[in-house]
Design a protein around this motif. Structure first.
Motif, PDB file in Angstrom:
ATOM      1  N   ASP A 224       0.875  -1.175   0.000  1.00 61.37           N
ATOM      2  CA  ASP A 224       0.000   0.000   0.000  1.00 61.37           C
ATOM      3  C   ASP A 224       0.908   1.219   0.000  1.00 61.37           C
ATOM      4  O   ASP A 224       1.998   1.191   0.591  1.00 61.37           O
ATOM      5  CB  ASP A 224      -0.998   0.001   1.172  1.00 61.37           C
ATOM      6  CG  ASP A 224      -0.353  -0.057   2.546  1.00 61.37           C
ATOM      7  OD1 ASP A 224       0.781  -0.553   2.672  1.00 61.37           O
ATOM      8  OD2 ASP A 224      -0.994   0.406   3.509  1.00 61.37           O
ATOM      9  N   CYS A 225       0.502   2.257  -0.704  1.00 66.01           N
ATOM     10  CA  CYS A 225       1.391   3.404  -0.857  1.00 66.01           C
ATOM     11  C   CYS A 225       0.589   4.682  -1.100  1.00 66.01           C
ATOM     12  O   CYS A 225      -0.584   4.629  -1.470  1.00 66.01           O
ATOM     13  CB  CYS A 225       2.376   3.168  -2.007  1.00 66.01           C
ATOM     14  SG  CYS A 225       1.610   2.711  -3.568  1.00 66.01           S
ATOM     15  N   ILE A 226       1.232   5.802  -0.859  1.00 69.43           N
ATOM     16  CA  ILE A 226       0.610   7.099  -1.128  1.00 69.43           C
ATOM     17  C   ILE A 226       1.319   7.730  -2.321  1.00 69.43           C
ATOM     18  O   ILE A 226       2.557   7.749  -2.375  1.00 69.43           O
ATOM     19  CB  ILE A 226       0.665   8.007   0.109  1.00 69.43           C
ATOM     20  CG1 ILE A 226      -0.257   7.445   1.201  1.00 69.43           C
ATOM     21  CG2 ILE A 226       0.248   9.433  -0.244  1.00 69.43           C
ATOM     22  CD1 ILE A 226      -0.345   8.281   2.453  1.00 69.43           C
ATOM     23  N   ILE A 227       0.532   8.199  -3.283  1.00 69.48           N
ATOM     24  CA  ILE A 227       1.092   8.893  -4.445  1.00 69.48           C
ATOM     25  C   ILE A 227       0.822  10.384  -4.310  1.00 69.48           C
ATOM     26  O   ILE A 227      -0.319  10.803  -4.079  1.00 69.48           O
ATOM     27  CB  ILE A 227       0.512   8.350  -5.770  1.00 69.48           C
ATOM     28  CG1 ILE A 227       0.951   6.877  -5.955  1.00 69.48           C
ATOM     29  CG2 ILE A 227       0.966   9.214  -6.959  1.00 69.48           C
ATOM     30  CD1 ILE A 227       0.462   6.248  -7.264  1.00 69.48           C
ATOM     31  N   TYR A 228       1.887  11.168  -4.411  1.00 76.50           N
ATOM     32  CA  TYR A 228       1.814  12.628  -4.387  1.00 76.50           C
ATOM     33  C   TYR A 228       1.930  13.140  -5.815  1.00 76.50           C
ATOM     34  O   TYR A 228       2.833  12.714  -6.547  1.00 76.50           O
ATOM     35  CB  TYR A 228       2.987  13.204  -3.574  1.00 76.50           C
ATOM     36  CG  TYR A 228       2.879  12.941  -2.080  1.00 76.50           C
ATOM     37  CD1 TYR A 228       3.183  11.693  -1.547  1.00 76.50           C
ATOM     38  CD2 TYR A 228       2.491  13.956  -1.212  1.00 76.50           C
ATOM     39  CE1 TYR A 228       3.080  11.459  -0.184  1.00 76.50           C
ATOM     40  CE2 TYR A 228       2.391  13.735   0.155  1.00 76.50           C
ATOM     41  CZ  TYR A 228       2.686  12.478   0.663  1.00 76.50           C
ATOM     42  OH  TYR A 228       2.575  12.253   2.013  1.00 76.50           O
ATOM     43  N   ARG A 229       1.032  14.053  -6.206  1.00 77.58           N
ATOM     44  CA  ARG A 229       1.190  14.651  -7.540  1.00 77.58           C
ATOM     45  C   ARG A 229       1.891  16.003  -7.396  1.00 77.58           C
ATOM     46  O   ARG A 229       1.335  16.961  -6.872  1.00 77.58           O
ATOM     47  CB  ARG A 229      -0.140  14.833  -8.255  1.00 77.58           C
ATOM     48  CG  ARG A 229       0.065  15.260  -9.736  1.00 77.58           C
ATOM     49  CD  ARG A 229      -1.216  15.690 -10.413  1.00 77.58           C
ATOM     50  NE  ARG A 229      -2.074  14.587 -10.836  1.00 77.58           N
ATOM     51  CZ  ARG A 229      -1.944  13.932 -11.999  1.00 77.58           C
ATOM     52  NH1 ARG A 229      -0.975  14.244 -12.841  1.00 77.58           N
ATOM     53  NH2 ARG A 229      -2.793  12.972 -12.304  1.00 77.58           N
ATOM     54  N   PHE A 230       3.139  16.028  -7.868  1.00 77.60           N
ATOM     55  CA  PHE A 230       3.915  17.271  -7.860  1.00 77.60           C
ATOM     56  C   PHE A 230       3.576  18.134  -9.070  1.00 77.60           C
ATOM     57  O   PHE A 230       3.716  19.349  -9.046  1.00 77.60           O
ATOM     58  CB  PHE A 230       5.424  16.966  -7.886  1.00 77.60           C
ATOM     59  CG  PHE A 230       5.973  16.390  -6.603  1.00 77.60           C
ATOM     60  CD1 PHE A 230       5.187  16.310  -5.451  1.00 77.60           C
ATOM     61  CD2 PHE A 230       7.285  15.938  -6.534  1.00 77.60           C
ATOM     62  CE1 PHE A 230       5.709  15.786  -4.263  1.00 77.60           C
ATOM     63  CE2 PHE A 230       7.815  15.417  -5.361  1.00 77.60           C
ATOM     64  CZ  PHE A 230       7.028  15.329  -4.227  1.00 77.60           C
ATOM     65  N   GLY A 231       3.197  17.479 -10.184  1.00 83.62           N
ATOM     66  CA  GLY A 231       2.882  18.192 -11.414  1.00 83.62           C
ATOM     67  C   GLY A 231       2.161  17.262 -12.367  1.00 83.62           C
ATOM     68  O   GLY A 231       1.872  16.103 -12.030  1.00 83.62           O
ATOM     69  N   GLU A 232       1.875  17.753 -13.552  1.00 80.15           N
ATOM     70  CA  GLU A 232       1.148  16.982 -14.564  1.00 80.15           C
ATOM     71  C   GLU A 232       1.777  15.601 -14.786  1.00 80.15           C
ATOM     72  O   GLU A 232       1.085  14.582 -14.806  1.00 80.15           O
ATOM     73  CB  GLU A 232       1.150  17.791 -15.876  1.00 80.15           C
ATOM     74  CG  GLU A 232       0.017  17.483 -16.817  1.00 80.15           C
ATOM     75  CD  GLU A 232      -1.370  17.625 -16.182  1.00 80.15           C
ATOM     76  OE1 GLU A 232      -2.219  16.798 -16.522  1.00 80.15           O
ATOM     77  OE2 GLU A 232      -1.595  18.520 -15.342  1.00 80.15           O
ATOM     78  N   GLU A 233       3.091  15.583 -14.892  1.00 76.49           N
ATOM     79  CA  GLU A 233       3.824  14.333 -15.151  1.00 76.49           C
ATOM     80  C   GLU A 233       4.955  14.197 -14.134  1.00 76.49           C
ATOM     81  O   GLU A 233       6.109  13.932 -14.486  1.00 76.49           O
ATOM     82  CB  GLU A 233       4.404  14.342 -16.578  1.00 76.49           C
ATOM     83  CG  GLU A 233       3.354  14.498 -17.678  1.00 76.49           C
ATOM     84  CD  GLU A 233       2.773  13.181 -18.173  1.00 76.49           C
ATOM     85  OE1 GLU A 233       2.756  12.196 -17.406  1.00 76.49           O
ATOM     86  OE2 GLU A 233       2.341  13.142 -19.345  1.00 76.49           O
ATOM     87  N   ASP A 234       4.641  14.393 -12.874  1.00 78.65           N
ATOM     88  CA  ASP A 234       5.674  14.415 -11.825  1.00 78.65           C
ATOM     89  C   ASP A 234       5.057  13.925 -10.508  1.00 78.65           C
ATOM     90  O   ASP A 234       4.134  14.559  -9.979  1.00 78.65           O
ATOM     91  CB  ASP A 234       6.210  15.844 -11.682  1.00 78.65           C
ATOM     92  CG  ASP A 234       7.457  15.917 -10.813  1.00 78.65           C
ATOM     93  OD1 ASP A 234       7.849  14.882 -10.234  1.00 78.65           O
ATOM     94  OD2 ASP A 234       8.033  17.030 -10.711  1.00 78.65           O
ATOM     95  N   PHE A 235       5.572  12.812  -9.984  1.00 79.78           N
ATOM     96  CA  PHE A 235       4.955  12.169  -8.807  1.00 79.78           C
ATOM     97  C   PHE A 235       5.998  11.723  -7.786  1.00 79.78           C
ATOM     98  O   PHE A 235       7.152  11.485  -8.130  1.00 79.78           O
ATOM     99  CB  PHE A 235       4.174  10.915  -9.232  1.00 79.78           C
ATOM    100  CG  PHE A 235       3.122  11.174 -10.268  1.00 79.78           C
ATOM    101  CD1 PHE A 235       1.837  11.525  -9.889  1.00 79.78           C
ATOM    102  CD2 PHE A 235       3.427  11.076 -11.637  1.00 79.78           C
ATOM    103  CE1 PHE A 235       0.858  11.756 -10.851  1.00 79.78           C
ATOM    104  CE2 PHE A 235       2.463  11.314 -12.593  1.00 79.78           C
ATOM    105  CZ  PHE A 235       1.172  11.659 -12.209  1.00 79.78           C
ATOM    106  N   MET A 236       5.546  11.596  -6.538  1.00 79.32           N
ATOM    107  CA  MET A 236       6.335  10.889  -5.519  1.00 79.32           C
ATOM    108  C   MET A 236       5.467   9.749  -4.994  1.00 79.32           C
ATOM    109  O   MET A 236       4.278   9.935  -4.760  1.00 79.32           O
ATOM    110  CB  MET A 236       6.745  11.810  -4.370  1.00 79.32           C
ATOM    111  CG  MET A 236       7.557  11.092  -3.284  1.00 79.32           C
ATOM    112  SD  MET A 236       8.315  12.198  -2.060  1.00 79.32           S
ATOM    113  CE  MET A 236       6.891  12.604  -1.041  1.00 79.32           C
ATOM    114  N   VAL A 237       6.083   8.573  -4.830  1.00 79.30           N
ATOM    115  CA  VAL A 237       5.375   7.420  -4.275  1.00 79.30           C
ATOM    116  C   VAL A 237       6.050   7.062  -2.950  1.00 79.30           C
ATOM    117  O   VAL A 237       7.277   6.917  -2.896  1.00 79.30           O
ATOM    118  CB  VAL A 237       5.434   6.204  -5.231  1.00 79.30           C
ATOM    119  CG1 VAL A 237       4.597   5.047  -4.681  1.00 79.30           C
ATOM    120  CG2 VAL A 237       4.955   6.595  -6.625  1.00 79.30           C
TER     121      VAL A 237
END
Lengths: 360, 127
Positions: free
Chosen positions: A98-111
């Protein structure tokens, strides 16, 4: 293999914390005591060293579509500045992590992933994402500190001289601490109002000490973190989530809103067993692995987590029960030293958590 | 720092014994309660039950662990500390005082126990 140490491990041992290895990391289990730290978190605010968790950065053209196929998260509804809880599934629809995805931008994420699963998750994501999408494991250079409790936002604002009342639940904001980047995320794992803070590893100790300078804040260990998350009904990977159960069985079907063709989507709703919350009679705790049986003695499941719940003042447990018997009200738990009576209840076990408090 | 009272005897399973004539009081040591952490439940023996040294006569549970209570000497239980039923934390806050567990009538002279100095050394080897 040597144990991993966080930027704060020395601080913990210097303060006499009880240390133990968790997922290969030498982590503080308790400082003052699990009950005291648990209650301090519910009433005030506690600081937790969570540097063992893994963080990946995923970016580049096509990353949104590729990540939508790699994980169960509904990225179509995830705005920049928001984060979302979800799952990495295997092809059968069971939970790899299980994980949390952060949206930094349109095509930019942190998991953000579990410590014990970091290496496996990275390999899975690398295989599922095309090579035009960049995947970087930033765990080593990223520190994670959780500040949790009803006083957490005030303490954070006091420390950073910045307003965070405008940050909604599951939203985040990038700011600075010590002229270095700091990510403040209104999320947590205790059921209380709070934030998860991400900064560069070398900034972890100054941030930790600055936050602790507030008299409302005390350090909390992984022992209290576990009783807090259990009372809040939050799953722990390896206990309530694993590679033989899917999110629906774990009571997380509401999270499966993505319309993308993600790996495991088809099997994610099959119901073989159900995670059942139980209130156990007496003061004796049920423990992980104890058999759950019907009143006639027939075994129908097993306990995944069980503990005395300090804020409920009773014993609580979560258990896998065969789907055909999951609606039963009364169970027997065969604990190590005797049989315990248990009654089905609902989650969260602890109802007065402040996690979702509206601040504005 | 006098951690373990000099007048008590100690077992290698971290129970203590205070001999008072033909009777003795039994509890768990400061080391034991510290290793267990916050104690949430104590299973007391029945009054009148008899145990030999080394036998399980009850159990304690903490938030994180459960452990048997091992009889440090041969005896018959004459009294138990019922205050522990509602306040198991007395084992943490007062292991040698209000957190006593049971009073027993000795049926044999305890002969396998350590004195405080020996137990201090034993604890150091247990980490």
């Amino acid at each position: 293999m040597a144990e991993h140490r966080t930027p704060l491990t020395q601080w913990h041992t210097d303060r006499g914390a009880k240390m133990a290895t968790f997922a290969g990391w030498l982590m503080p289990i308790q400082y003052e005591g699990i009950l005291a730290e648990h209650k301090h978190t519910r009433g005030h605010a506690s600081l937790f060293d969570i540097c063992h968790m893994g963080e990946f950065r995923i970016q580049g053209p096509g990353s949104d579509a590729a990540l939508s196929r790699a994980a169960s998260h509904n990225l179509a509804t995830l705005a920049t500045g928001r984060c979302q809880y979800g799952f990495l599934l295997n092809t059968a629809g069971n939970v790899l992590d299980d994980c949390i995805i952060y949206r930094f931008g349109e095509e930019d994420f942190m998991v953000v992933v579990n410590a014990a699963r970091t290496a496996n998750d990275f390999a899975v994501l690398r295989e599922r994402l095309p090579h035009t999408v960049s995947l970087e494991d930033i765990s080593e250079t990223t520190a994670k500190i959780d500040l949790q409790g009803p006083k957490s936002i005030h303490a954070l604002e006091n420390a950073l001289k910045e307003n965070f009342h405008d940050l909604p639940y599951f939203a985040f904001r990038k700011t600075t601490f010590n002229v270095a980047p700091l990510l403040v995320s209104r999320t947590g794992y205790t059921g209380e109002l709070g934030v998860e803070l991400y900064c560069a590893a070398h900034n972890a100790l100054p941030l930790w000490e600055t936050l602790l300078a507030d008299s409302r804040v005390k350090p909390g260990g992984l022992g209290a973190r576990d009783t807090l998350r259990l009372e809040a009904g939050l799953p722990l990977y390896g206990h309530e989530l694993d590679e033989t159960h899917n999110p629906t069985e774990a009571g997380m079907e509401r999270m499966l809103t993505s319309e993308a063709d993600y790996v495991g989507r088809e099997g994610a709703r099959t119901l073989r067993e159900c995670l059942v919350p139980l209130r156990v009679e007496g003061r004796r705790a049920a423990r992980n692995g104890d058999i759950v049986a019907l009143q006639n003695g027939a075994g129908v499941g097993r306990v995944t987590s069980g503990s005395f719940a300090p804020s409920c003042d009773c014993v609580i447990a979560l258990a896998w029960v065969k789907a055909t018997h999951a609606s039963e009200q009364n169970f027997i738990i065969r604990a190590a030293r005797n049989k315990l009576q248990a009654r089905r209840t609902d989650i969260p076990f602890y109802k007065d958590g402040t996690a979702r408090a509206k601040l504005t | 720092m006098p951690i373990n009272p000099a007048e008590l005897l100690y077992s290698d399973t971290h129970e203590w014994l205070r001999v008072e004539g033909q009777e003795a009081v039994v509890g768990i040591t400061r080391f034991a309660q510290d290793a267990l952490g916050d104690i949430t439940y104590v299973e007391l023996p029945d009054i009148g039950s008899a145990f030999q040294a080394g036998q399980t006569f009850g159990s304690v549970e903490s938030v994180k662990a459960a452990s048997d209570l091992v009889a440090p000497a041969d005896g018959t239980v004459t009294a138990v500390n019922t205050a522990l039923e509602d306040a198991p934390e007395l084992l943490n806050t007062s292991p040698y005082g209000k957190g006593w567990i049971a009073r027993i009538e000795l049926t044999a002279k305890p002969d396998t126990l350590m004195d405080a100095a020996g137990y201090d050394v034993f604890c150091a080897t247990e980490k």
